[in-house]
Design a protein around this motif. Structure first.
Motif, PDB file in Angstrom:
ATOM      1  N   PHE A 186      81.053  41.811  67.743  1.00  0.00           N
ATOM      2  CA  PHE A 186      79.723  41.229  67.870  1.00  0.00           C
ATOM      3  C   PHE A 186      78.933  41.364  66.569  1.00  0.00           C
ATOM      4  O   PHE A 186      78.201  40.441  66.188  1.00  0.00           O
ATOM      5  N   ALA A 187      79.038  42.504  65.901  1.00  0.00           N
ATOM      6  CA  ALA A 187      78.318  42.677  64.633  1.00  0.00           C
ATOM      7  C   ALA A 187      78.730  41.615  63.625  1.00  0.00           C
ATOM      8  O   ALA A 187      77.895  41.080  62.880  1.00  0.00           O
ATOM      9  N   ARG A 247      70.304  33.015  71.625  1.00  0.00           N
ATOM     10  CA  ARG A 247      71.516  32.212  71.818  1.00  0.00           C
ATOM     11  C   ARG A 247      72.711  33.097  72.152  1.00  0.00           C
ATOM     12  O   ARG A 247      73.481  32.800  73.074  1.00  0.00           O
ATOM     13  N   LEU A 248      72.860  34.207  71.429  1.00  0.00           N
ATOM     14  CA  LEU A 248      74.003  35.091  71.675  1.00  0.00           C
ATOM     15  C   LEU A 248      73.883  35.789  73.030  1.00  0.00           C
ATOM     16  O   LEU A 248      74.873  35.977  73.742  1.00  0.00           O
ATOM     17  N   ARG A 249      72.680  36.147  73.410  1.00  0.00           N
ATOM     18  CA  ARG A 249      72.471  36.789  74.712  1.00  0.00           C
ATOM     19  C   ARG A 249      72.762  35.837  75.864  1.00  0.00           C
ATOM     20  O   ARG A 249      73.165  36.268  76.953  1.00  0.00           O
ATOM     21  N   ALA A 250      72.543  34.558  75.619  1.00  0.00           N
ATOM     22  CA  ALA A 250      72.827  33.556  76.650  1.00  0.00           C
ATOM     23  C   ALA A 250      74.307  33.197  76.698  1.00  0.00           C
ATOM     24  O   ALA A 250      74.728  32.439  77.582  1.00  0.00           O
ATOM     25  N   ALA A 258      84.960  29.194  67.739  1.00  0.00           N
ATOM     26  CA  ALA A 258      85.232  29.302  66.300  1.00  0.00           C
ATOM     27  C   ALA A 258      84.523  30.513  65.692  1.00  0.00           C
ATOM     28  O   ALA A 258      85.055  31.160  64.779  1.00  0.00           O
ATOM     29  N   GLU A 259      83.317  30.833  66.198  1.00  0.00           N
ATOM     30  CA  GLU A 259      82.596  32.012  65.707  1.00  0.00           C
ATOM     31  C   GLU A 259      83.369  33.279  66.050  1.00  0.00           C
ATOM     32  O   GLU A 259      83.507  34.186  65.214  1.00  0.00           O
ATOM     33  N   LEU A 260      83.812  33.347  67.272  1.00  0.00           N
ATOM     34  CA  LEU A 260      84.589  34.510  67.707  1.00  0.00           C
ATOM     35  C   LEU A 260      85.881  34.621  66.912  1.00  0.00           C
ATOM     36  O   LEU A 260      86.247  35.720  66.441  1.00  0.00           O
ATOM     37  N   ASN A 261      86.570  33.504  66.725  1.00  0.00           N
ATOM     38  CA  ASN A 261      87.848  33.533  65.995  1.00  0.00           C
ATOM     39  C   ASN A 261      87.651  33.982  64.546  1.00  0.00           C
ATOM     40  O   ASN A 261      88.469  34.736  64.002  1.00  0.00           O
ATOM     41  N   ALA A 318      75.588  41.594  73.262  1.00  0.00           N
ATOM     42  CA  ALA A 318      74.318  41.061  72.765  1.00  0.00           C
ATOM     43  C   ALA A 318      73.156  41.508  73.633  1.00  0.00           C
ATOM     44  O   ALA A 318      72.080  41.871  73.128  1.00  0.00           O
ATOM     45  N   ARG A 319      73.366  41.488  74.949  1.00  0.00           N
ATOM     46  CA  ARG A 319      72.306  41.925  75.854  1.00  0.00           C
ATOM     47  C   ARG A 319      72.033  43.419  75.713  1.00  0.00           C
ATOM     48  O   ARG A 319      70.881  43.858  75.731  1.00  0.00           O
ATOM     49  N   GLU A 320      73.096  44.203  75.590  1.00  0.00           N
ATOM     50  CA  GLU A 320      72.926  45.646  75.394  1.00  0.00           C
ATOM     51  C   GLU A 320      72.187  45.925  74.091  1.00  0.00           C
ATOM     52  O   GLU A 320      71.290  46.786  74.039  1.00  0.00           O
ATOM     53  N   ALA A 321      72.547  45.210  73.039  1.00  0.00           N
ATOM     54  CA  ALA A 321      71.912  45.414  71.740  1.00  0.00           C
ATOM     55  C   ALA A 321      70.429  45.066  71.790  1.00  0.00           C
ATOM     56  O   ALA A 321      69.581  45.813  71.286  1.00  0.00           O
ATOM     57  N   TRP A 322      70.109  43.937  72.404  1.00  0.00           N
ATOM     58  CA  TRP A 322      68.706  43.529  72.463  1.00  0.00           C
ATOM     59  C   TRP A 322      67.894  44.483  73.330  1.00  0.00           C
ATOM     60  O   TRP A 322      66.773  44.861  72.966  1.00  0.00           O
ATOM     61  N   ASP A 323      68.445  44.891  74.457  1.00  0.00           N
ATOM     62  CA  ASP A 323      67.712  45.767  75.369  1.00  0.00           C
ATOM     63  C   ASP A 323      67.373  47.108  74.725  1.00  0.00           C
ATOM     64  O   ASP A 323      66.355  47.720  75.068  1.00  0.00           O
TER      65      ASP A 323
END
Length: 590
Positions: free
Chosen positions: A239-240, A299-302, A308-311, A366-371
């Motif tokens: 994710f980073a 966007r990432l949280r949703a 392609a981003e993940l790859n 992403a949700r954990e990071a934002w929270d």
């Protein structure tokens, strides 16, 4: 905190990749690579293990241990981090042996005749480092303790004694609190790494100065910083990478708001890591950069993440294993994992986890990071993005003697039996003695108290009325001796003097968002508390009741005494309302 296997047997999974043994009781990992030998001796001790008054003690031991090596063509150094201290060297076999033996010999018998000189060197080093955009983030998250100490100057470089430094070396720099790694095909002959026995220290339990997250604070212009604490996982590291790429694409390539836009994933301890994201921006583009940053995270949280981003992110991490002499390349990270007790994975295991990471995993990270996030914005607040202002004032004050500011009628210092409070137009800043991380002292009577939560109150006798030697003695008696940091005398011109009063300018909302005493840099907070409203209501209604009493009882003989008592009560109510508004306390006992 989770307990993991920290013994050398945890390395059994790496058979065939790295070899392991013990050297004088120290777990040792080694793997070959052509060329010179590189070695690292790592101890599980760092800044986060210290207290604010002793901060810098680990760094000081590191400097003392390296002093005898002096000038050398050998490539060597030491480094003190938050949770570990590393002595590393690259050279021929005999040079590496000499270096490691010298370090261990010095740790067994530190050159204490160098103590004051090395303290001064460390103060000079700190003065030349400056403050970076990320420097205050640990303070806001953790306060003035543990992992938050990296935001502070090293107070111990002024006050540490030989006994303190020697005891720290004897208890923390031991064979049971160390790991050795060697990029070599064997353990060199002649090593003498004899160190006292001890124990493996776990990483410190984290403190918290943030009651609510996600939160935000105001920082310097030109810098946008976000940090969060994540559970260590392969998905979090992926994710980073995704976040860094998304920020670069949206803030630099598309928006043109930033030149630098990046993210980093850094292990904090055995179980958690720190996610850091950073972007710069010109003043006229700061609001757009903040908006773009929040949009990327939304966007990432949703879960709107392209495959392609993940790859791309996964491919970058997989390239770590596409190197010759893989075991040698992975040795430092394996050594640190063994040191802090993090489970060790083989390259095959890690590859399999990387391949298994999906978009749904990244969405959860992403949700954990934002929270759990803390956002430092260079512009106006971020309430609109659903973030809460980080606490900028204390929830309550203390009772004590009032000392009005000689510069500002709206500022009052309160020195009490339980602590000190600075009452400002924005709110109260309080440091209680039983939660005091450190108090610096000056011969001229100045005292500066820092709470474990990071709040700070400076007591300058020249800036407040009636701060006598007797009132300073209250502080000196109440603050624990271990928290006191004596500082040298200041030149007379450096002792602050009250500024000349000027006619008050019209107050605007921006005036209440300027920096005040304490760790907090911005924001405002009203002092209209429930107690204040209640007492003010009584002070308003009581004159009506008093008039009715006088009218109806005008012919009563005792009405005069009742009237006097009634007026005295009204005076007390008005006085209490005023003090509640200014200090949070109804009375001001002398």
């Amino acid at each position: 905190m989770t307990t993991h296997d920290t013994s050398a047997t945890a390395l059994g999974v790496l058979d065939g990749i790295v070899r392991h043994t013990t050297v004088h009781g120290i777990p040792a990992l080694f793997a070959p690579r052509p060329g010179e030998i590189t070695a690292g001796l790592v101890f599980r001790v760092g800044h986060a293990d210290e207290t604010l008054p002793t901060s810098g003690i680990t760094h000081l031991v590191e400097h003392l241990a390296l002093y005898h090596l002096g000038l050398s063509d050998l490539h060597y150094n030491g480094a003190t981090a938050s949770t570990y201290t590393l002595f590393h060297v690259t050279g021929a076999e005999d040079e590496v042996v000499t270096y490691l033996n010298s370090v261990c010999a010095a740790l067994r018998d530190l050159p204490m005749d160098r103590l004051e000189t090395e303290k001064e060197i460390l103060r000079t080093e700190a003065g030349s480092r400056g403050q970076g955009a990320l420097s205050q983030m640990p303070l806001w998250r953790y306060g003035a303790q543990g992992y938050g100490l990296s935001s502070y100057e090293e107070h111990g470089t002024r006050t540490l004694t030989s006994d303190q430094v020697r005891h720290w070396a004897e208890t923390r720099f031991t064979r049971d609190n160390a790991v050795l790694f060697l990029i070599a095909d064997r353990v060199p002959d002649g090593l003498d790494l004899s160190l006292p026995a001890g124990r493996r220290f776990p990483t410190p339990a984290p403190s918290s100065a943030l009651p609510v997250t996600p939160a935000y604070l105001r920082g310097e212009d030109g810098h946008l910083v976000f940090t969060s604490v994540l559970r260590r996982s392969t998905a979090a590291s992926v994710f980073a990478e995704v976040l860094g790429r998304a920020l670069f694409q949206d803030l630099r390539q598309k928006g043109g708001y930033s030149y630098s836009a990046e993210a980093d994933y850094s292990p904090r301890d055995a179980d958690f890591a720190t996610l850091t994201a950073y972007a710069d921006a010109l003043p006229q583009k700061q609001d757009a950069a903040v908006g773009g940053f929040v949009d990327v995270f939304a966007r990432l949280r949703a879960g709107r993440i392209e495959q392609a981003e993940l790859n791309s992110a996964r491919g970058k991490l997989l390239k770590r294993y596409d190197v010759p002499d893989l075991g040698a390349a992975l040795l430092p990270s394996y050594a640190l994992s063994l040191l802090v007790g993090h489970p060790i994975m083989t390259p095959e295991q890690h590859r399999a986890e990387l391949e298994a990471v999906g978009v749904a995993d990244l969405r959860e990270v992403a949700r954990e990071a934002w929270d759990g996030g803390l956002l430092q914005v260079p512009s106006r607040g971020a309430d609109w993005a659903g973030l809460t202002p980080a606490p900028q004032f204390s929830p309550s004050g203390v009772s004590g003697t009032l000392h009005p500011s000689l510069e500002d009628d709206d500022v009052t210092l309160i020195i009490g039996e339980a602590g000190v409070t600075l009452s400002t137009p924005g709110g109260l800043v309080t440091v209680r003695y039983d939660g005091c991380a450190a108090m610096t002292t000056r011969p001229d009577g100045a005292r500066c108290l820092t709470g474990l939560d990071g709040f700070r109150v400076a007591v300058e006798p020249t800036l407040y009325g009636d701060v006598t030697a007797e009132r300073i003695a209250v502080l000196d008696k109440a603050v624990p001796a271990a928290a006191v940091v004596p500082l040298p005398a200041r030149p007379a011109e450096e002792i602050p003097q009250p500024r000349e009063r000027t006619a008050p300018a019209p107050r605007t909302p921006a005036d209440d968002s300027q920096q005040t005493e304490g760790r907090r840099a911005s924001g405002s907070s009203g002092r209209v508390s429930g107690h204040f409203v209640f007492v003010t209501a009584l002070a308003t209604l009581w004159p009506v009741l008093l008039v009715a009493l006088l009218v109806n009882g005008i012919h009563e003989p005792a009405i005069g005494i009742a009237a006097i008592a009634g007026f005295a009560l009204e005076f007390w109510l008005l006085h209490a309302a005023r003090n509640l508004y200014r200090t949070g306390q109804p009375t001001t006992p002398q």
